[in-house]
Design a protein around this motif. Structure first.
Motif, PDB file in Angstrom:
ATOM      1  N   ILE A  38       0.851  -1.191   0.000  1.00 41.12           N
ATOM      2  CA  ILE A  38       0.000   0.000   0.000  1.00 41.12           C
ATOM      3  C   ILE A  38       0.888   1.244   0.000  1.00 41.12           C
ATOM      4  CG2 ILE A  38      -1.847   1.222   1.189  1.00 41.12           C
ATOM      5  CD1 ILE A  38      -2.436  -1.440   2.671  1.00 41.12           C
ATOM      6  N   PRO A  39       0.712   2.140  -0.949  1.00 40.67           N
ATOM      7  CA  PRO A  39       1.497   3.377  -0.924  1.00 40.67           C
ATOM      8  C   PRO A  39       0.984   4.326   0.156  1.00 40.67           C
ATOM      9  CG  PRO A  39      -0.056   3.434  -2.762  1.00 40.67           C
ATOM     10  CD  PRO A  39      -0.189   2.073  -2.126  1.00 40.67           C
ATOM     11  N   THR A  40       1.886   4.761   1.038  1.00 37.62           N
ATOM     12  CA  THR A  40       1.508   5.691   2.104  1.00 37.62           C
ATOM     13  C   THR A  40       2.508   6.846   2.146  1.00 37.62           C
ATOM     14  OG1 THR A  40       2.720   4.313   3.711  1.00 37.62           O
ATOM     15  CG2 THR A  40       0.340   3.946   3.521  1.00 37.62           C
ATOM     16  N   PRO A  41       2.636   7.611   1.060  1.00 34.96           N
ATOM     17  CA  PRO A  41       3.673   8.647   1.006  1.00 34.96           C
ATOM     18  C   PRO A  41       3.502   9.754   2.031  1.00 34.96           C
ATOM     19  CG  PRO A  41       2.131   8.866  -0.827  1.00 34.96           C
ATOM     20  CD  PRO A  41       1.840   7.553  -0.180  1.00 34.96           C
ATOM     21  N   ASN A  42       2.268  10.051   2.407  1.00 34.06           N
ATOM     22  CA  ASN A  42       2.044  11.157   3.338  1.00 34.06           C
ATOM     23  C   ASN A  42       2.362  10.777   4.773  1.00 34.06           C
ATOM     24  OD1 ASN A  42       0.893  13.209   1.435  1.00 34.06           O
ATOM     25  ND2 ASN A  42      -0.537  11.533   1.071  1.00 34.06           N
ATOM     26  N   ARG A 244      -5.092   1.747  -6.231  1.00 33.26           N
ATOM     27  CA  ARG A 244      -3.925   2.461  -5.714  1.00 33.26           C
ATOM     28  C   ARG A 244      -2.923   1.496  -5.071  1.00 33.26           C
ATOM     29  NH1 ARG A 244      -3.363   7.960  -4.348  1.00 33.26           N
ATOM     30  NH2 ARG A 244      -5.065   8.261  -5.863  1.00 33.26           N
ATOM     31  N   SER A 245      -3.425   0.473  -4.378  1.00 33.04           N
ATOM     32  CA  SER A 245      -2.515  -0.512  -3.799  1.00 33.04           C
ATOM     33  C   SER A 245      -2.179  -1.562  -4.855  1.00 33.04           C
ATOM     34  CB  SER A 245      -3.136  -1.184  -2.578  1.00 33.04           C
ATOM     35  OG  SER A 245      -4.026  -2.210  -2.967  1.00 33.04           O
ATOM     36  N   SER A 246      -1.180  -2.368  -4.553  1.00 31.93           N
ATOM     37  CA  SER A 246      -0.781  -3.418  -5.507  1.00 31.93           C
ATOM     38  C   SER A 246      -1.278  -4.780  -5.064  1.00 31.93           C
ATOM     39  CB  SER A 246       0.740  -3.426  -5.671  1.00 31.93           C
ATOM     40  OG  SER A 246       1.387  -3.634  -4.430  1.00 31.93           O
ATOM     41  N   ALA A 264      -4.907   3.677   1.457  1.00 33.92           N
ATOM     42  CA  ALA A 264      -4.375   4.767   0.634  1.00 33.92           C
ATOM     43  C   ALA A 264      -5.247   6.009   0.743  1.00 33.92           C
ATOM     44  CB  ALA A 264      -4.262   4.313  -0.816  1.00 33.92           C
ATOM     45  N   ASN A 265      -6.550   5.814   0.877  1.00 35.89           N
ATOM     46  CA  ASN A 265      -7.495   6.909   1.086  1.00 35.89           C
ATOM     47  C   ASN A 265      -7.195   7.622   2.402  1.00 35.89           C
ATOM     48  OD1 ASN A 265     -11.081   6.968   0.322  1.00 35.89           O
ATOM     49  ND2 ASN A 265      -9.766   8.607   1.046  1.00 35.89           N
ATOM     50  N   VAL A 266      -6.933   6.836   3.457  1.00 36.42           N
ATOM     51  CA  VAL A 266      -6.567   7.409   4.754  1.00 36.42           C
ATOM     52  C   VAL A 266      -5.278   8.213   4.630  1.00 36.42           C
ATOM     53  CG1 VAL A 266      -5.758   6.828   7.081  1.00 36.42           C
ATOM     54  CG2 VAL A 266      -7.756   5.666   6.131  1.00 36.42           C
ATOM     55  N   ASP A 267      -4.294   7.650   3.946  1.00 37.83           N
ATOM     56  CA  ASP A 267      -3.020   8.352   3.777  1.00 37.83           C
ATOM     57  C   ASP A 267      -3.227   9.694   3.083  1.00 37.83           C
ATOM     58  OD1 ASP A 267       0.104   8.189   3.620  1.00 37.83           O
ATOM     59  OD2 ASP A 267      -0.558   8.692   1.590  1.00 37.83           O
ATOM     60  N   ASP A 268      -4.111   9.722   2.108  1.00 31.74           N
ATOM     61  CA  ASP A 268      -4.389  10.969   1.395  1.00 31.74           C
ATOM     62  C   ASP A 268      -4.970  12.021   2.335  1.00 31.74           C
ATOM     63  OD1 ASP A 268      -4.784  12.383  -1.338  1.00 31.74           O
ATOM     64  OD2 ASP A 268      -6.763  12.499  -0.397  1.00 31.74           O
ATOM     65  N   ILE A 269      -5.834  11.611   3.247  1.00 31.56           N
ATOM     66  CA  ILE A 269      -6.409  12.561   4.208  1.00 31.56           C
ATOM     67  C   ILE A 269      -5.320  13.115   5.116  1.00 31.56           C
ATOM     68  CG2 ILE A 269      -7.955  12.751   6.197  1.00 31.56           C
ATOM     69  CD1 ILE A 269      -9.822  10.798   4.741  1.00 31.56           C
ATOM     70  N   VAL A 270      -4.412  12.255   5.561  1.00 31.40           N
ATOM     71  CA  VAL A 270      -3.283  12.740   6.358  1.00 31.40           C
ATOM     72  C   VAL A 270      -2.501  13.782   5.564  1.00 31.40           C
ATOM     73  CG1 VAL A 270      -1.104  12.092   7.458  1.00 31.40           C
ATOM     74  CG2 VAL A 270      -3.108  10.613   7.699  1.00 31.40           C
ATOM     75  N   GLY A 271      -2.286  13.508   4.284  1.00 33.48           N
ATOM     76  CA  GLY A 271      -1.586  14.462   3.438  1.00 33.48           C
ATOM     77  C   GLY A 271      -2.329  15.778   3.303  1.00 33.48           C
ATOM     78  N   GLN A 272      -3.654  15.711   3.198  1.00 37.59           N
ATOM     79  CA  GLN A 272      -4.443  16.944   3.107  1.00 37.59           C
ATOM     80  C   GLN A 272      -4.271  17.792   4.366  1.00 37.59           C
ATOM     81  OE1 GLN A 272      -8.582  16.620   1.707  1.00 37.59           O
ATOM     82  NE2 GLN A 272      -8.116  14.515   1.095  1.00 37.59           N
ATOM     83  N   VAL A 273      -4.260  17.143   5.527  1.00 40.95           N
ATOM     84  CA  VAL A 273      -4.081  17.883   6.781  1.00 40.95           C
ATOM     85  C   VAL A 273      -2.693  18.519   6.828  1.00 40.95           C
ATOM     86  CG1 VAL A 273      -3.913  17.669   9.288  1.00 40.95           C
ATOM     87  CG2 VAL A 273      -5.751  16.489   8.058  1.00 40.95           C
ATOM     88  N   LEU A 274      -1.660  17.747   6.492  1.00 42.85           N
ATOM     89  CA  LEU A 274      -0.301  18.283   6.520  1.00 42.85           C
ATOM     90  C   LEU A 274      -0.148  19.440   5.536  1.00 42.85           C
ATOM     91  CD1 LEU A 274       1.803  14.975   6.701  1.00 42.85           C
ATOM     92  CD2 LEU A 274       1.000  16.421   8.588  1.00 42.85           C
ATOM     93  N   ASP A 275      -0.724  19.284   4.360  1.00 47.12           N
ATOM     94  CA  ASP A 275      -0.637  20.346   3.351  1.00 47.12           C
ATOM     95  C   ASP A 275      -1.351  21.613   3.824  1.00 47.12           C
ATOM     96  OD1 ASP A 275       0.791  18.661   1.727  1.00 47.12           O
ATOM     97  OD2 ASP A 275      -0.905  18.162   0.409  1.00 47.12           O
ATOM     98  N   ARG A 276      -2.497  21.446   4.463  1.00 48.69           N
ATOM     99  CA  ARG A 276      -3.232  22.619   4.926  1.00 48.69           C
ATOM    100  C   ARG A 276      -2.451  23.351   6.021  1.00 48.69           C
ATOM    101  NH1 ARG A 276      -8.478  23.888   3.990  1.00 48.69           N
ATOM    102  NH2 ARG A 276      -7.870  22.868   2.025  1.00 48.69           N
ATOM    103  N   HIS A 308       0.445  -9.325   1.398  1.00 44.04           N
ATOM    104  CA  HIS A 308       0.525  -8.131   2.239  1.00 44.04           C
ATOM    105  C   HIS A 308       0.161  -8.505   3.665  1.00 44.04           C
ATOM    106  CE1 HIS A 308       0.150  -3.988   3.610  1.00 44.04           C
ATOM    107  NE2 HIS A 308      -1.004  -4.334   4.155  1.00 44.04           N
ATOM    108  N   ASP A 309       1.073  -8.253   4.594  1.00 45.79           N
ATOM    109  CA  ASP A 309       0.832  -8.588   5.999  1.00 45.79           C
ATOM    110  C   ASP A 309       0.480  -7.317   6.760  1.00 45.79           C
ATOM    111  OD1 ASP A 309       0.634  -9.695   8.471  1.00 45.79           O
ATOM    112  OD2 ASP A 309       2.520 -10.796   8.369  1.00 45.79           O
ATOM    113  N   SER A 310      -0.802  -7.067   6.877  1.00 46.99           N
ATOM    114  CA  SER A 310      -1.275  -5.859   7.544  1.00 46.99           C
ATOM    115  C   SER A 310      -0.813  -5.780   8.996  1.00 46.99           C
ATOM    116  CB  SER A 310      -2.805  -5.807   7.484  1.00 46.99           C
ATOM    117  OG  SER A 310      -3.309  -4.643   8.082  1.00 46.99           O
ATOM    118  N   ALA A 311      -0.649  -6.925   9.645  1.00 44.89           N
ATOM    119  CA  ALA A 311      -0.225  -6.946  11.041  1.00 44.89           C
ATOM    120  C   ALA A 311       1.278  -6.779  11.202  1.00 44.89           C
ATOM    121  CB  ALA A 311      -0.674  -8.246  11.703  1.00 44.89           C
ATOM    122  N   GLY A 312       2.014  -6.794  10.092  1.00 50.21           N
ATOM    123  CA  GLY A 312       3.466  -6.702  10.200  1.00 50.21           C
ATOM    124  C   GLY A 312       4.037  -7.960  10.830  1.00 50.21           C
TER     125      GLY A 312
END
Length: 475
Positions: A38-42, A244-246, A264-276, A308-312
């Motif tokens: 999952i891409p989580t750039p933000n 968005r994810s692979s 990825a949707n959640v990550d985008d919201i984090v990015g919106q907050v940081l950008d604002r 993908h191991d969500s639990a790590g």
């Protein structure tokens, strides 16, 4: 320059933005799991600019008790009723000092957006929904009473329903996944104008607007608590995040891959907050906290199927007493104060946010306030020699407690005490009846040492009993 604890309290009080994801896995985020699909750039950007904790824990492995502890600084077992239904009564008793109330006393504007899930003293939809956020320390609230898979479904503004839930919605399940995964939601009442896919973006829009409004009064610091409803079920990523994810591959049910897109949707919201925050030129004076309320709804065969191991690296999943149930991502950024692009292995709980932020803003706490919350501000500010907790209690979905002491983890129960099988395990003849792990050498909780170390079991049994009954466990 790093501030001392005393000088931090004397400095200009930072704005505080707390983003709480819902059912996000430790292994979902790139900065915690380089093999994440999952891409989580933000969120990764936030980590590169702040302090990333690797031994952070939610107070419980499910929603309601975690939210209780986070806002009160009290272990969740102090409030045995874990029913967060909107009409089951307010779970935070009147008179308990909450985190937002403490910050309001320190001069903060306090606002909450998103999922409450701590009940209301409900009478009718024509009356005020008493006992909710605005009665427990927040100046304003816009959100939903619980998860978006639990009826009734309706928006609340401050203490009133925006639109009463008078229509009905049928129960929904997705193909190819378990009943509690995918676009799952329960049958029940819904406000006629509410659309479940619109809930998450509405919270994001409202949060950005609230931050922008608060920034117009720089003399008043603000605390914004954004409690997201994602990636909890129903997994309803916005269309622009589809693919968005692979995780989408042959043999992977589309509903299962939706989880990655929702993250990825959640990550985008984090990015919106940081950008604002950047656009408003207030990032340098804003402390941002990002974390999750518990682990993911992700089974072992989901990891095998998707790669993908969500639990790590942790055992189990949401609900469990095992690590994946409650070991969560925690990233904190405050430019020029919190070390940037660093990692901490200090033992910390979300229950500690209360005392730590109180120290930051110079508020002294009464003995009865936040009795289980430790002040870990020196750890947060990167002071030499600062250490985390020595002990920490967490709780499973079945109410079973676990105790950390150093690297040792004690569980007075056999099985997951949550969602994973076996939930409850019968002891073998002459075998241990409890679980004991050394996480320093066995982070995956694969080797139960209880039979080999009876003296340690006795010591930790007594310690857990003492901490459970103590009026206060924090220094």
């Amino acid at each position: 320059m790093l501030l001392s604890t005393s000088s931090a309290a004397d400095a200009t009080r930072p704005n505080i933005v707390l983003i709480l994801a819902d059912d996000l896995g430790f292994g979902d985020i790139g900065c915690y799991n380089p093999r994440s699909k999952i891409p989580t750039p933000n969120i990764d950007r936030l980590a590169s600019q702040g302090l990333r904790f690797t031994d952070a824990h939610s107070p419980a492995s499910v929603c309601v008790p975690t939210r209780y502890s986070l806002l009160t600084g009290r272990y969740s077992h102090r409030r045995p009723n874990r029913n967060g239904s909107f009409n089951a009564g307010a779970l935070i008793d009147e008179g308990i000092v909450t985190l937002p109330a403490m910050l309001a006393k320190a001069g903060y504007r306090t606002d909450m957006l998103g999922k409450w899930h701590l009940g209301f003293d409900f009478t009718s939809f024509d009356d005020a929904l008493a006992g909710g956020p605005v009665d427990r320390g927040f100046a304003s609230y816009f959100g939903v009473p619980a998860s978006t898979d639990i009826p009734p479904y309706f928006f609340i503004e401050d203490d009133h329903a925006v639109e009463a839930p008078t229509a009905m919605i049928d129960e929904h399940h997705s193909e190819g996944v378990r009943n509690i995964q995918g676009a799952f939601y329960r049958e029940g009442k819904i406000a006629p104008g509410l659309k479940l896919p619109e809930v998450l973006p509405t919270f994001a829009e409202r949060a950005l607007a609230r931050i922008e409004e608060n920034a117009k009064s720089p003399e008043t610091p603000f605390f914004t608590y954004l409690a997201l409803t994602a990636p909890h079920t129903p997994w309803l990523p916005a269309k622009k995040f589809h693919g968005r994810s692979s995780m989408r591959a042959e043999g992977v049910p589309p509903a299962l891959a939706d989880y990655g897109d929702f993250v990825a949707n959640v990550d985008d919201i984090v990015g919106q907050v940081l950008d604002r925050l950047d656009e408003l030129s207030i990032a340098d004076r804003t402390l941002v906290i990002f974390t999750s309320d518990n682990g993911p709804t992700w089974y072992d065969d989901d990891a095998e199927l998707t790669g993908h191991d969500s639990a790590g690296p942790w055992r189990g999943m949401k609900g469990d007493v095992w690590e994946a149930g409650h070991r969560v991502p925690l990233i904190i950024r405050w430019p020029a104060h919190v070390p940037a692009d660093e990692t901490s292995d200090a033992l910390i709980g979300q229950v500690d946010f209360f005392a730590t932020l109180a120290a930051l803003v110079g508020q002294k706490l009464a003995k009865e306030t936040a009795p289980d919350s430790h002040n870990l501000l020196p750890v947060l500010l990167g002071h030499d020699g600062a250490t985390g907790r020595e002990t920490l209690i967490t709780q499973s979905s079945q109410g079973v407690l676990s105790l950390r002491k150093g690297s040792l983890k004690f569980i007075p129960h056999l099985g997951s005490a949550g969602f994973s099988e076996p939930k409850r395990e019968k002891p073998t003849p002459g075998g241990p009846t409890v679980q004991l792990y050394d996480l320093a050498n066995d982070p995956g909780e694969t080797t139960n040492l209880a039979g080999e170390r009876p003296n340690v079991v006795a010591e930790l049994t007594a310690l857990l009993e003492r901490l459970q009954t103590a009026e206060r466990t924090a220094p």
